[in-house]
Design an enzyme around this catalytic site. Structure first.
Site, mmCIF file in Angstrom:
data_model
loop_
_atom_site.group_PDB
_atom_site.id
_atom_site.type_symbol
_atom_site.label_atom_id
_atom_site.label_comp_id
_atom_site.label_asym_id
_atom_site.label_seq_id
_atom_site.Cartn_x
_atom_site.Cartn_y
_atom_site.Cartn_z
ATOM 1 C CG HIS A 336 -22.573 21.502 8.938
ATOM 2 N ND1 HIS A 336 -21.381 20.848 9.139
ATOM 3 C CD2 HIS A 336 -23.349 20.648 8.228
ATOM 4 C CE1 HIS A 336 -21.441 19.640 8.584
ATOM 5 N NE2 HIS A 336 -22.619 19.503 8.027
ATOM 6 N N GLY A 337 -22.410 26.175 9.280
ATOM 7 C CA GLY A 337 -23.022 27.454 9.647
ATOM 8 C C GLY A 337 -22.100 28.281 10.518
#
Lengths: 513, 387
Positions: A336-337
């Protein structure tokens, strides 16, 4: 280019559909595919034309790698291919993260210039890694280059997914399958797109006003009140859900307009009764990817090892369940990051899944006739626990730092006291508490009582392929879409409300200072 | 014909009808919204083609005259006139005011009419020409109107915000694009043609076009439509300025009193310095532009020929300053230094500061992150420096 922009709705989409129809009608199959690839590259390049080179380069690299693997499947070439993909992903998405952490660990001061993350890189990288792995395993065949390019660049899924699988996509690009526009597909596609657009522009964007200030304040050390913390957490939960599922619906709808079935990505996740079911209904394409290409291979090889070594039940639990689950969720979080709070989000969900597995094991040890029968109350309790667990995890997901997250969680747990006077003080919630509460109640009603897009519309569409776990959702819904005048007027109103909400605040109203 | 084909054809009829309904209704609805926004036009930003002007509607000149001569100001009950129209006209209206204030929303409360007079040591009386979102371009436009005033003020107070020293931070001034160009020619800003360098007509027209299908503007249009397009004016009776009235009020000197609802909600709301609009119009890294400073200097030099010029800086709330990593705090620090640097080079008096501590404003003397109350504004002159 964003789906929720005037340029997309009034120019890009009609022109792309028209070109597709005219070329398809005359039977120019390759030209039709070429048109869609060109339109997709234009769509991608609208944001930053330089990154078209990255996208095209990535497609060329992987096509060449698959060509080599088809002729000579060997681990070295596969590793090279995967490393090439991961190298680009790590450079663009994770380089700064790694350098920052190395600096902290080794007390260095290495400074890397700020790298701009190309849109959708995680999606098109994972899609192509899947293709390379399957090619190596002999599960895929050689595809036409132009069709392969469309698989990688097809604009509805390019920027925010869903992550598509070549086995499902490529057959849909074949001659005789990908044709001119069909009215049925167009009707179902436009309707799905409108639902997604409404979710994103009207629901998610409005609820966001009530979530952001609370998180910002907590990030800067403010102690939120108990109600503010819950308000912000609930508002963010719904913001993220409507935003992401809205985007996925728009992608599915756009695909349908061209007669291409993209995987459904959300299936009423907040109606699920346990965390395992939740992950089969939330960001389904990512869950499937992680499950098929990370969890299963590791779990299988570790379980084999445990059985060979006779390590018993605890061994099976630790190596067969705990380790692969935590490993898979670690990467799911990091996907997701590039930040530790995403990793923590993943690990927390991994822990939830492990606890759930223990619970199932305990239940299975009770004789069936002595177990509490499933009924509305147990279902409600299951839903409540799952939903609450997800809210807490999304606080970690949203907060920019671990400190910010723990600040909100402390307030949610009442550790800063529970006061019934001045329940909301900060930000928009402080100014408009009734409106904030109304948005949250409305969201709760929508996610709990309305059918999801698959139940409402896609099951009625002939082109739609059910990629999700249909058994999770009752398919016999009372509210069903039909191409009637009433529904037509209803969706025209929804589209209008969405489009006039695009620009948000009017810069011409005098009080808009 | 086989049954399958028959069914398909029937299905297709339904789908075609369905699609036609969606597309036609959508365009009809969008056009209706655009038409209502254009016709009702709460802020009067669209040209008057195809519009009928009601005979009972006041002309801007009448409105300005009534405002200046009113005892307690005018209640902005309905959308009477576009805000910039009002203050552009007020700028050209001859009054006995000693000073004219150019600024944006934080300056709208500067008043010589209220019991808590602001800038009283500098001006015995003033007209307040500040407009919401007022950008440097607006100041140039307002000055062009002041220059046409038969009895102009002697002092021009320029309220500088942390984003004033940049062009293109707000498009609304473009409705007075021609006046802007005229003024630019007057100040002889001429390495290049002023009209070419600052002509943003396209972006303004696009903004106007987008605004035609803007939900918020539509809601305002509907408000007005429900009130039967009643744009009649209502004079304010004598009222408590600290409590306000049901709607905001423009006082005879152009200063504004917020609505009672706004005042009440600001009392309830806790200002935390983080979750408000403190970073309004601030672009990180672009604190000021050399080009704007060049024009600003020329502008002030031109004004100095006929007026006394004073710079004013209005403070932001203490809580905003507590979070020093915010872009606006960097902007305030850099711009304040720059303002003093310009003032020193042009020998201009500087009043106030962005920092509330320097002025002795308390936290209670703010409505929100960047809008001080009249009590705080009375203290602006606590900090003054004449170069």
């Amino acid at each position: 280019m964003l789906y929720n922009s005037y340029i997309f709705i009034f120019l890009f989409l009609p022109i792309t559909l028209l070109g597709f129809h005219l070329l398809g009608k005359k039977g120019h199959h390759r030209l039709t595919i070429g048109w869609l690839v060109a339109a997709s590259l234009f769509f991608y390049g609208w944001w930053n034309p330089i990154y078209i080179a990255l996208l095209v380069g990535s497609a060329l690299f992987n096509y060449a790698a698959s060509f080599v693997l088809l002729n000579k499947p060997n681990k070295f070439f596969l590793s090279l291919g995967i490393l090439g993909n991961l190298g680009a992903l790590v450079y663009f998405k994770y380089a700064n993260f790694f350098v920052d952490n190395i600096n902290i660990l080794l007390d260095n001061n290495i400074i890397l210039e700020q790298i701009i993350l190309p849109l959708g890189i995680s999606f098109f990288t994972f899609q192509q890694i899947t293709y390379l792995v399957d090619t190596y395993l002999g599960k895929s065949k050689e595809y036409d280059f132009l069709q392969y390019c469309l698989f990688v660049t097809f604009f509805p899924q390019l920027i925010a997914g869903p992550i598509v699988h070549h086995k499902r996509m490529m057959p849909q690009f074949a001659k005789g399958v990908l044709e001119k526009l069909k009215l049925e597909n167009l009707a179902a596609g436009i309707t799905t797109f409108i639902i997604g657009l409404f979710k994103k522009v009207v629901l998610a964007d409005n609820i966001a006003f009530f979530a952001t200030p609370g998180f910002n304040a907590a990030e800067h050390g403010f102690n939120l009140t108990f109600f503010e913390a819950w308000g912000a957490a609930l508002a963010y939960t719904f913001q993220l859900y409507f935003d992401f599922s809205g985007y996925s619906d728009m992608a599915v709808g756009l695909g349908l307009m061209f007669g291409i079935a993209l995987p459904i990505n959300f299936l009423s996740p907040f109606k699920t009764k346990n965390i395992s079911e939740f992950w089969r209904c939330w960001h389904i394409s990512l869950s499937k990817f992680i499950r098929d290409y990370l969890y299963y291979p590791i779990s299988l090889s570790l379980t084999r090892y445990v059985l060979n070594k006779n390590l018993g039940n605890i061994g099976i639990f630790i190596l067969g369940i705990f380790t692969p689950t935590m490993f898979a969720f670690f990467w799911a979080g990091l996907w997701h990051g590039p930040a530790w709070h995403f990793v923590l989000f993943g690990l927390l969900h991994g822990t939830y899944i492990v606890i759930y597995n223990i619970w199932i094991k305990i239940i299975s040890m009770i004789p069936e006739d002595k177990r509490i029968k499933k009924n509305n109350i147990t279902n409600f309790i299951g839903r409540f626990i799952t939903f609450t667990a997800v809210i807490f995890s999304l606080v970690i997901f949203r907060a920019e730092t671990i400190d910010g997250a723990s600040n909100i969680i402390e307030s949610m747990l009442g550790m800063n006291g529970i006061e019934f006077t001045d329940m909301f003080q900060i930000g928009v919630f402080g100014a408009l508490p009734k409106t904030g509460i109304a948005w949250i109640i409305l969201s709760l009603l929508i996610v709990n009582f309305l059918p999801n897009t698959q139940q409402f519309i896609l099951n009625q569409s002939k082109v739609f392929i059910n990629w999700g776990d249909a058994t999770l959702n009752e398919l016999n819904q009372k509210i069903k879409w039909k191409p009637t005048s009433y529904w037509g007027i209803f969706f025209a109103i929804m589209l209008t409300v969405s489009v006039i909400s695009f620009s948000g605040t009017s810069e011409f109203l005098y009080f808009s200072f | 014909m086989s049954n399958d084909i028959k069914n398909n054809l029937t299905d297709n009829k339904f789908f075609l009808l369905y699609l036609k309904i969606i597309i036609c209704f959508f365009f009809v609805l969008i056009l209706t919204v655009a038409l209502i926004n254009y016709k009702i036009d709460p802020e009067k930003v669209y040209p008057n083609y195809f519009k009928s002007i009601k005979s009972e509607e006041l002309s801007l000149i009448d409105f300005t005259e009534k405002l200046v001569q009113s005892d307690n100001g005018i209640v902005m009950k309905n959308y009477i006139w576009n805000e910039r129209d009002i203050f552009y006209n007020l700028a050209g209206y001859p009054t006995d005011a000693e000073c004219a204030v150019l600024g944006s929303s934080p300056a709208t409360q500067i008043s010589s009419f209220r019991s808590n007079k602001s800038l009283s040591k500098t001006c015995s009386s003033l007209i307040n020409l500040a407009v919401n979102g007022g950008a440097f371009e607006d100041y140039i436009v307002m000055t062009e109107s002041i220059l046409q005033n038969k009895n102009p003020p002697k002092t021009i107070i320029i309220s500088i915000t942390p984003w004033t020293l940049n062009f293109n931070r707000d498009p609304r001034w473009l409705q007075y694009k021609e006046n802007f160009t005229t003024m630019m020619n007057k100040i002889q800003y001429n390495p290049y043609s002023a009209s070419k360098r600052f002509d943003k007509t396209d972006s303004y027209n696009i903004a106007l076009l987008k605004n035609l299908i803007n939900l918020e503007y539509f809601m305002s249009s509907m408000d007005l439509l429900i009130s039967k397009n009643d744009r009649s004016i209502e004079f304010a009776n004598d009222f408590n300025h600290n409590l306000g009235l049901s709607h905001s009020v423009v006082l005879p000197d152009g200063s504004r009193i917020n609505s009672n609802e706004y005042i009440k909600s600001s009392l309830k709301r806790k200002v935390d310095g983080i979750s408000g609009h403190q970073n309004y119009k601030i672009i990180p890294g672009k604190w000021y532009s050399e080009n704007t400073i060049e024009v600003f200097t020329q502008f002030v030099l031109y004004l100095k020929k006929n007026f006394k010029v004073v710079f004013v800086m209005i403070p932001y709330h203490h809580e905003v300053w507590n979070f020093s990593e915010q872009p606006v705090v960097t902007a305030m620090k850099i711009v304040e230094l720059k303002v003093h640097e310009i003032a020193k080079s042009l020998k201009i008096q500087v009043i106030g500061s962005f920092d509330p501590k320097k002025i002795n404003c308390t936290s209670e003397e703010f409505y929100d992150e960047r809008h001080p109350k009249d009590l705080c504004l009375t203290k602006l002159e606590n900090v003054h420096l004449s170069y």
